[in-house]
Scaffold this motif. Sequence first.
Motif, PDB file in Angstrom:
ATOM      1  N   TYR A 100      43.741  41.108  45.244  1.00  0.00           N
ATOM      2  CA  TYR A 100      44.705  42.320  44.538  1.00  0.00           C
ATOM      3  C   TYR A 100      45.947  41.206  44.471  1.00  0.00           C
ATOM      4  O   TYR A 100      46.669  42.177  43.418  1.00  0.00           O
ATOM      5  CB  TYR A 100      44.035  43.408  45.918  1.00  0.00           C
ATOM      6  CG  TYR A 100      45.150  43.530  46.690  1.00  0.00           C
ATOM      7  CD1 TYR A 100      46.665  43.453  47.170  1.00  0.00           C
ATOM      8  CD2 TYR A 100      44.625  42.971  47.586  1.00  0.00           C
ATOM      9  CE1 TYR A 100      47.165  43.975  47.926  1.00  0.00           C
ATOM     10  CE2 TYR A 100      45.344  42.890  49.278  1.00  0.00           C
ATOM     11  CZ  TYR A 100      46.460  43.214  49.391  1.00  0.00           C
ATOM     12  OH  TYR A 100      46.458  43.574  50.241  1.00  0.00           O
ATOM     13  N   ARG A 104      48.985  40.193  42.665  1.00  0.00           N
ATOM     14  CA  ARG A 104      48.970  39.571  41.700  1.00  0.00           C
ATOM     15  C   ARG A 104      50.609  38.680  41.241  1.00  0.00           C
ATOM     16  O   ARG A 104      51.080  38.183  41.873  1.00  0.00           O
ATOM     17  CB  ARG A 104      49.653  41.044  40.308  1.00  0.00           C
ATOM     18  CG  ARG A 104      49.033  42.220  40.531  1.00  0.00           C
ATOM     19  CD  ARG A 104      49.175  42.841  40.116  1.00  0.00           C
ATOM     20  NE  ARG A 104      50.287  42.921  38.155  1.00  0.00           N
ATOM     21  CZ  ARG A 104      50.451  43.685  37.456  1.00  0.00           C
ATOM     22  NH1 ARG A 104      50.962  44.516  37.997  1.00  0.00           N
ATOM     23  NH2 ARG A 104      51.034  43.280  36.507  1.00  0.00           N
ATOM     24  N   LEU A 144      52.331  36.633  39.199  1.00  0.00           N
ATOM     25  CA  LEU A 144      52.876  36.496  37.535  1.00  0.00           C
ATOM     26  C   LEU A 144      54.232  35.953  37.920  1.00  0.00           C
ATOM     27  O   LEU A 144      55.007  35.848  38.663  1.00  0.00           O
ATOM     28  CB  LEU A 144      53.714  38.242  37.588  1.00  0.00           C
ATOM     29  CG  LEU A 144      52.504  39.547  37.514  1.00  0.00           C
ATOM     30  CD1 LEU A 144      52.568  40.337  37.130  1.00  0.00           C
ATOM     31  CD2 LEU A 144      51.258  38.902  36.113  1.00  0.00           C
TER      32      LEU A 144
END
Length: 138
Positions: free
Chosen positions: A34, A36, A38
């Motif tokens: 889960y 992220r 980025l």
Amino acid sequence: QQPNQNFPHYRPMEVLPRYVQDGPPPGGYPAVKYARYLPRRGPSGATFFGLATAATLLGFVQVKRYNDRKNVLDAERRAARMALVPLLQAMEDLQLLADVRARAEHEAAVMKDVEGWAPGTNMGVTGYVPPPVRPGLP
């Protein structure tokens, strides 16, 4: 068993069917990814703080430059006014002398029939009366 008359829909636990609750499989469920990942976008907070500080300092520098320029112009304006003060005072003194002469002539015309009256005196008493001083003049 008989249902309770106060609770007609109530049924005892023995009458209800038995349910088996599901559980995790042996060894557990696999991990769920889960997180992220980025890329970083835009400048950091320190960059924004530095830009705000620089803009503030630039504003203060511009205000100081404006105030210095205004002070020079104000000093020049004050010097010009001070240079004109003697001329203005001389013009005012000439106007005062003309007024004193005109008043003395009018007084002489009005009091010509009074014996012992000298025009330009204060009830017949001579003395020095200083000219009026305008405030603001040195």
